[in-house]
Design a protein around this motif. Structure first.
Motif, mmCIF file in Angstrom:
data_model
loop_
_atom_site.group_PDB
_atom_site.id
_atom_site.type_symbol
_atom_site.label_atom_id
_atom_site.label_comp_id
_atom_site.label_asym_id
_atom_site.label_seq_id
_atom_site.Cartn_x
_atom_site.Cartn_y
_atom_site.Cartn_z
ATOM 1 N N ARG A 89 -29.979 -23.104 3.377
ATOM 2 C CA ARG A 89 -31.326 -23.575 3.059
ATOM 3 C C ARG A 89 -32.079 -24.046 4.302
ATOM 4 N NH1 ARG A 89 -29.920 -27.588 -1.907
ATOM 5 N NH2 ARG A 89 -32.193 -27.881 -1.978
ATOM 6 N N PHE A 90 -31.377 -24.152 5.438
ATOM 7 C CA PHE A 90 -32.007 -24.730 6.616
ATOM 8 C C PHE A 90 -32.712 -23.746 7.544
ATOM 9 C CE2 PHE A 90 -29.289 -28.257 5.361
ATOM 10 C CZ PHE A 90 -30.194 -29.311 5.472
ATOM 11 N N PRO A 91 -32.284 -22.482 7.651
ATOM 12 C CA PRO A 91 -33.029 -21.582 8.548
ATOM 13 C C PRO A 91 -34.519 -21.528 8.241
ATOM 14 C CG PRO A 91 -30.943 -20.579 7.937
ATOM 15 C CD PRO A 91 -31.056 -21.837 7.141
ATOM 16 N N ARG A 92 -34.867 -21.462 6.964
ATOM 17 C CA ARG A 92 -36.285 -21.427 6.588
ATOM 18 C C ARG A 92 -36.965 -22.749 6.971
ATOM 19 N NH1 ARG A 92 -39.326 -19.706 2.079
ATOM 20 N NH2 ARG A 92 -41.480 -20.362 2.391
ATOM 21 N N PHE A 93 -36.305 -23.870 6.671
ATOM 22 C CA PHE A 93 -36.888 -25.181 6.973
ATOM 23 C C PHE A 93 -37.089 -25.353 8.474
ATOM 24 C CE2 PHE A 93 -36.217 -29.637 8.178
ATOM 25 C CZ PHE A 93 -37.288 -30.230 7.514
ATOM 26 N N VAL A 94 -36.086 -24.976 9.256
ATOM 27 C CA VAL A 94 -36.183 -25.108 10.718
ATOM 28 C C VAL A 94 -37.297 -24.232 11.261
ATOM 29 C CG1 VAL A 94 -34.976 -24.644 12.893
ATOM 30 C CG2 VAL A 94 -33.778 -25.807 11.031
ATOM 31 N N ARG A 95 -37.394 -23.018 10.761
ATOM 32 C CA ARG A 95 -38.440 -22.107 11.222
ATOM 33 C C ARG A 95 -39.824 -22.693 10.954
ATOM 34 N NH1 ARG A 95 -42.002 -18.773 8.800
ATOM 35 N NH2 ARG A 95 -42.660 -16.898 9.939
ATOM 36 N N ASP A 96 -40.068 -23.143 9.713
ATOM 37 C CA ASP A 96 -41.391 -23.646 9.345
ATOM 38 C C ASP A 96 -41.723 -24.943 10.086
ATOM 39 O OD1 ASP A 96 -41.532 -21.523 7.660
ATOM 40 O OD2 ASP A 96 -41.133 -22.649 5.828
ATOM 41 N N THR A 97 -40.741 -25.842 10.206
ATOM 42 C CA THR A 97 -40.989 -27.123 10.875
ATOM 43 C C THR A 97 -41.226 -26.919 12.367
ATOM 44 O OG1 THR A 97 -39.551 -28.208 9.247
ATOM 45 C CG2 THR A 97 -40.122 -29.465 11.209
ATOM 46 N N ALA A 98 -40.426 -26.066 12.995
ATOM 47 C CA ALA A 98 -40.600 -25.783 14.425
ATOM 48 C C ALA A 98 -41.986 -25.189 14.680
ATOM 49 C CB ALA A 98 -39.510 -24.834 14.911
ATOM 50 N N LYS A 99 -42.415 -24.339 13.761
ATOM 51 C CA LYS A 99 -43.739 -23.735 13.896
ATOM 52 C C LYS A 99 -44.823 -24.809 13.791
ATOM 53 C CE LYS A 99 -46.146 -19.634 12.246
ATOM 54 N NZ LYS A 99 -46.156 -18.547 11.238
ATOM 55 N N GLN A 100 -44.623 -25.751 12.866
ATOM 56 C CA GLN A 100 -45.573 -26.850 12.673
ATOM 57 C C GLN A 100 -45.625 -27.754 13.908
ATOM 58 O OE1 GLN A 100 -44.742 -29.104 9.145
ATOM 59 N NE2 GLN A 100 -46.274 -30.678 9.595
ATOM 60 N N LEU A 101 -44.470 -27.958 14.549
ATOM 61 C CA LEU A 101 -44.390 -28.826 15.728
ATOM 62 C C LEU A 101 -44.678 -28.082 17.026
ATOM 63 C CD1 LEU A 101 -41.127 -30.766 14.760
ATOM 64 C CD2 LEU A 101 -43.451 -31.704 14.801
ATOM 65 N N ASN A 102 -44.915 -26.774 16.903
ATOM 66 C CA ASN A 102 -45.162 -25.929 18.085
ATOM 67 C C ASN A 102 -43.977 -25.975 19.048
ATOM 68 O OD1 ASN A 102 -46.699 -24.094 19.570
ATOM 69 N ND2 ASN A 102 -47.648 -25.704 20.799
ATOM 70 N N LYS A 103 -42.777 -25.884 18.492
ATOM 71 C CA LYS A 103 -41.558 -25.855 19.293
ATOM 72 C C LYS A 103 -40.796 -24.567 19.021
ATOM 73 C CE LYS A 103 -40.885 -30.889 19.351
ATOM 74 N NZ LYS A 103 -39.965 -32.019 19.030
#
Length: 900
Positions: A593-607
């Motif tokens: 469940r985390f690959p999607r969460f990490v992808r979206d959050t990293a995109k939001q944080l511009n990282k």
């Protein structure tokens, strides 16, 4: 199978398919492999077909949009990008919501905004790739002559509907050739042969152009216009190539695609048919006969009579209505011939649809049922053909290969023809050929009673021929060796041998998994585990009975009972361990469940973040696993926001622009370790201490005495955060304290390791299971209590005179460590025992308990306190001992503020 059963089956299978989607979509963004796109397309294709059969139109229609986008990705009409991946994730999320609603008995309409986004993606692509409209004689612009479609026969209409239902492209090819067409050496038969090579000519319409007077008439001139209807998997460009040297200003060729919407105009809505009205009683009588028949031959005969009625000239007033019903009846007739079991399963639905259409026409001159949709769904269900192939195989042999009565010689002949066909077209082989060969191989495997090969990814010549060679060797009678038609290289032979070996090993593994897998309900698993717990309690009573017998002087009986008790104890433990396997699930269930969460959050944080998952196969009890997601979510979010630096900061610090975040799990004895590790900033101890002082958590004097690991403990305090600003992701100070509370409640511990500038690792140490718990029993004030053994670090005898006071609190020094003490007698309001030496239980929580006596350990089932006792934080729960007495289990976290 009734509709409710179909829906239940669909929901179950759809949920399993949806679980596979998210990793595939995320992999698509990274790898963009054909295999991944094909896997996604297959899932969408399966979901759409299954939803149609189950009558779930919202899911079927929405999945059609997804399938269209994925098909465009497969054909490279759409380029994979971050925006496309975002849209696919959003669309499949919505699809999951629709299916979840079905589990609650609710069929929701699909979100039209998302559907329009998907449709817009295709429209934008098509608009950018459409050629400019040409004014010459060869055109593929949509100039469909619908009036001519109404002049087709019922049989031709049925062919067009079946072709479209099988996902073939349909084209109306209008040929308006000049009268002197033959003078230039053109031959109509050559044109027809070339078109047939592209697919099937499923309809035709001829009409005269203006015929001259007899005095000007020439038998060598062409006075006919032709309209041909082609069903094919080919593109308009392939059709244009047929007329490349024919089309001119004098010889006009118009190619128009016939869409599903075009056909639906003729079979849905206001419809009238005098022929149907006149023959209504005959038709319904035959339908009733088919409904009552269970004999295969009787049903075949009745279906033939029904087809004859629909094809009768009496229905010429509405060939499309008749053609639609002909297509429907022919579909079930073909299935009766090829797959009797599957035909029986859908017979009732087909008859209900036919009855419904007849009644709709006769009662209201209006057809609500979409026959084309029905046909499409049925072909999805029964695995309809995908069009003509380029390998010529004897049709009779293929049909016989699906029947039980076939002899091995027919099968052998089929395999040889397939192998020869593949060899002849090697090098120019195309996808339809692969699919045809693979399907034929599966038919033979089904007849032979062996596991059918599951073809994955792009098929290869070597893979197909290897499987064919294996099947031939399996059934062939030993004979004189023949020279192969094509001499294969040593490398090819080795590749074939390797592919064959890998294929056999894969099939064997799948067969083993299939035979070993047994699905049981969660309710049954819980019930069995509860019974195992009761068995543990029952066997715990046996030692007490042994003691009673010994006190009564029955030593011989006591010894025998003790032997039996040991045997029962071993059986009970084995039984419980085996049942525990039912509740142990791999941590992959939450890691994925985390690959999607990490992808979206990293995109939001511009990282930029690379997530690495390790040890997904490590198992934990289901209840622990379900509670673990929230703590891990907080830890991952914390690493993304606090731990990993921005891109510029990482580059300046000599680090790669992409940060590393690792989720790892592994077993260690009867514990499971889960680590969340990043290569970010690490924890700045000075910043933590400063925030702690500002928040009043510690004084400056206390801060100066804290060891590094004690500093890290401060981040788990409620309301603590080093973030200056509150965002959607963090800054509220409600994350890390939740981690600590949850993990402690699960009987686990949290450890922190950090190096400033290098990164942080947070380790969760968890028990594998919480079904039964080992407790350490002890007495305080004459009462018996217990505490979970996993919370105990050690037990020590301490002379009373060694107990010191620090800030008016009792402490003891053990191996140069100052350990605070909790006097349980005072905390629980019990009488203290006068003694020169006390026993203390040192806990992993950094303090120790003063008790009177230790009574050993015992495996128990802890039940939570209920009613008015549920608010008592000192107690974790209670358990029934073997002698029937109640054992209260103390909660270490509740004792932290106890009397010292």
């Amino acid at each position: 199978m009734v509709l409710s059963d179909l829906r239940e089956t669909f929901v179950f299978e759809a949920q399993e398919l949806l679980e596979q989607l998210e990793p595939l979509i995320l992999d698509l963004e990274i790898n963009s492999s054909e295999e991944t796109i094909n896997a996604l397309f297959r899932i969408a294709h399966t979901l759409k077909g299954s939803a149609g059969i189950a009558g779930i139109n919202s899911v079927k229609e929405f999945t059609h949009y997804l399938e269209t986008v994925l098909e465009a990705l497969r054909s490279h009409e759409i380029e994979i990008s971050s925006d496309v991946v975002d849209l696919l994730l959003e669309a499949f999320d919505h699809l999951g919501e629709l299916i979840t609603a079905l589990t609650l008995g609710e069929e929701r309409p699909y979100n039209k905004d998302i559907a329009e986004k998907l449709a817009g993606l295709i429209t934008a692509t098509n608009e950018s790739t459409l050629p400019a409209q040409e004014t010459n004689s060869l055109a593929t612009v949509p100039l469909l002559n619908k009036s001519h479609l109404l002049k087709l026969t019922a049989s031709d209409c049925a062919k067009l509907l079946k072709a479209k239902a099988k996902k073939q492209n349909l084209y109306q090819i209008s040929l308006d050739f000049s009268p002197n067409f033959f003078y230039f050496g053109h031959r109509l038969e050559y044109v027809l042969e070339d078109l047939k090579a592209l697919g099937n000519l499923v309809g035709k319409y001829y009409f005269w152009r203006e015929v001259p007077n007899w005095t000007d008439f020439s038998p060598e001139n062409l006075y006919l216009n032709f309209e041909l209807y082609l069903a094919t998997k080919k593109s308009p460009k392939d059709i244009e190539d047929v007329f490349l040297f024919i089309a001119s200003e004098e010889n006009s060729v118009r190619i128009a695609e016939i869409t599903a919407t075009d056909l639906e105009e003729f079979i849905k809505g206001e419809v009238d048919s005098q022929g149907l009205r006149k023959n209504y009683e005959k038709l319904t009588l035959v339908l009733q006969e088919i409904a009552e028949y269970n004999d295969r031959e009787q049903i075949k005969e009745a279906l033939n009579r029904l087809l004859a009625l629909f094809k009768d000239s009496a229905f010429s007033d509405n060939p499309w209505l008749a053609g639609g019903l002909v297509a429907l009846i022919e579909t079930i007739a073909e299935l009766v011939e090829s797959d009797w079991e599957k035909a029986q399963s859908i017979k009732q639905q087909v008859l209900e649809i036919a009855f419904s259409i007849l009644n709709e026409v006769t009662e209201q001159n209006y057809v609500e049922t979409n026959l084309l949709t029905v046909l499409t769904d049925f072909y999805e269900f029964i695995g309809g053909d995908e069009g003509e192939t380029e390998i010529e195989v004897d049709e009779k042999i293929q049909q016989k290969a699906e029947k039980v009565e076939i002899s091995l010689s027919y099968v052998e002949e089929l395999l040889k023809q397939l192998l020869e066909g593949l060899r002849q077209v090697k090098g120019e082989i195309k996808e339809p050929v692969y699919q045809a060969a693979a399907k034929a191989i599966n038919n033979v495997e089904k007849y032979l009673g062996i596991d059918q090969t599951e073809w994955e990814g792009s098929l290869t010549f070597e893979q197909l021929t290897a499987r064919l060679q294996f099947l031939l060797e399996l059934i062939s009678v030993p004979q004189e060796e023949e020279k192969p038609a094509i001499e294969e290289s040593k490398e090819t032979k080795e590749k074939v041998a390797q592919d064959t070996k890998e294929l056999e090993q894969e099939n064997l593994a799948k067969a083993k998994r299939k035979s070993q897998a047994l699905k049981i309900s969660q309710e049954l698993a819980d019930k069995l585990l509860a019974l195992a717990g009761e068995l543990i309690i029952a066997k715990n009573s046996l030692p007490y009975l042994v003691k009673k017998l010994e006190m009564l002087g029955q030593m011989e009986v006591a010894r025998e009972l003790k032997d039996k008790a040991l045997y029962i104890d071993r059986l009970a433990r084995d039984f419980q361990d085996s049942l525990m396997e039912l509740r142990l699930l791999p941590v992959e269930n939450i890691f994925k469940r985390f690959p999607r969460f990490v992808r979206d959050t990293a995109k939001q944080l511009n990282k930029q973040v690379n997530l690495v998952l390790k040890g997904e196969e490590t198992k934990l009890e289901k209840d622990i696993l379900e509670e673990l997601y929230e703590p891990l979510l907080h830890l991952v979010r914390n690493s993304l926001d606090h731990g990993l630096e921005e891109i510029e900061e990482r580059i300046t610090g000599g680090k790669p622009a992409t940060g590393l975040l690792e989720l790892a799990a592994y077993s260690q004895g009867n514990k499971v370790i889960i680590e969340v590790k990043d290569d970010g900033r690490g924890i700045n101890r000075e910043k933590v201490l400063k925030k702690a002082r500002e928040n009043g958590l510690i004084t400056a004097e206390e801060a100066s005495r804290l060891r590094p690991e004690q500093v890290y403990e401060l981040i788990f305090k409620p309301g603590f955060s080093t973030k200056d600003e509150v965002t959607d992701i963090s800054g509220r100070g409600v994350g890390m304290d939740v981690v600590k509370q949850k993990v402690n409640a699960l009987g686990g511990q949290v450890e922190v390791f950090s190096e400033e500038g290098k990164g942080t690792t947070i380790r969760l140490i968890l028990p594998i299971s919480m079904a039964t718990t080992e407790v350490l029993k002890f007495t305080v004030g004459g009462k018996l209590f217990g505490i979970p053994l996993y919370t105990v670090r050690e037990t020590v005898n301490v002379p009373v005179k060694e107990i010191k006071s620090f800030k008016q609190k009792p402490v003891v020094v053990i191996r140069n460590n100052v350990i605070p003490l909790v006097n349980l007698a005072k905390t629980l309001g019990l009488k203290e025992k006068e003694q020169e030496e006390v026993k203390i239980i040192i806990l992993h929580y950094g303090f120790a308990l003063i008790v009177d006596d230790l009574q050993g350990k015992e495996e128990v089932i802890i039940k939570p306190l209920t009613g008015e006792l549920s608010h008592l934080s000192l107690y974790e729960g209670a358990s029934i001992l073997g002698d029937g007495s109640i054992l209260l289990i103390l909660a270490p976290t509740g004792l932290m503020g106890g009397e010292m």
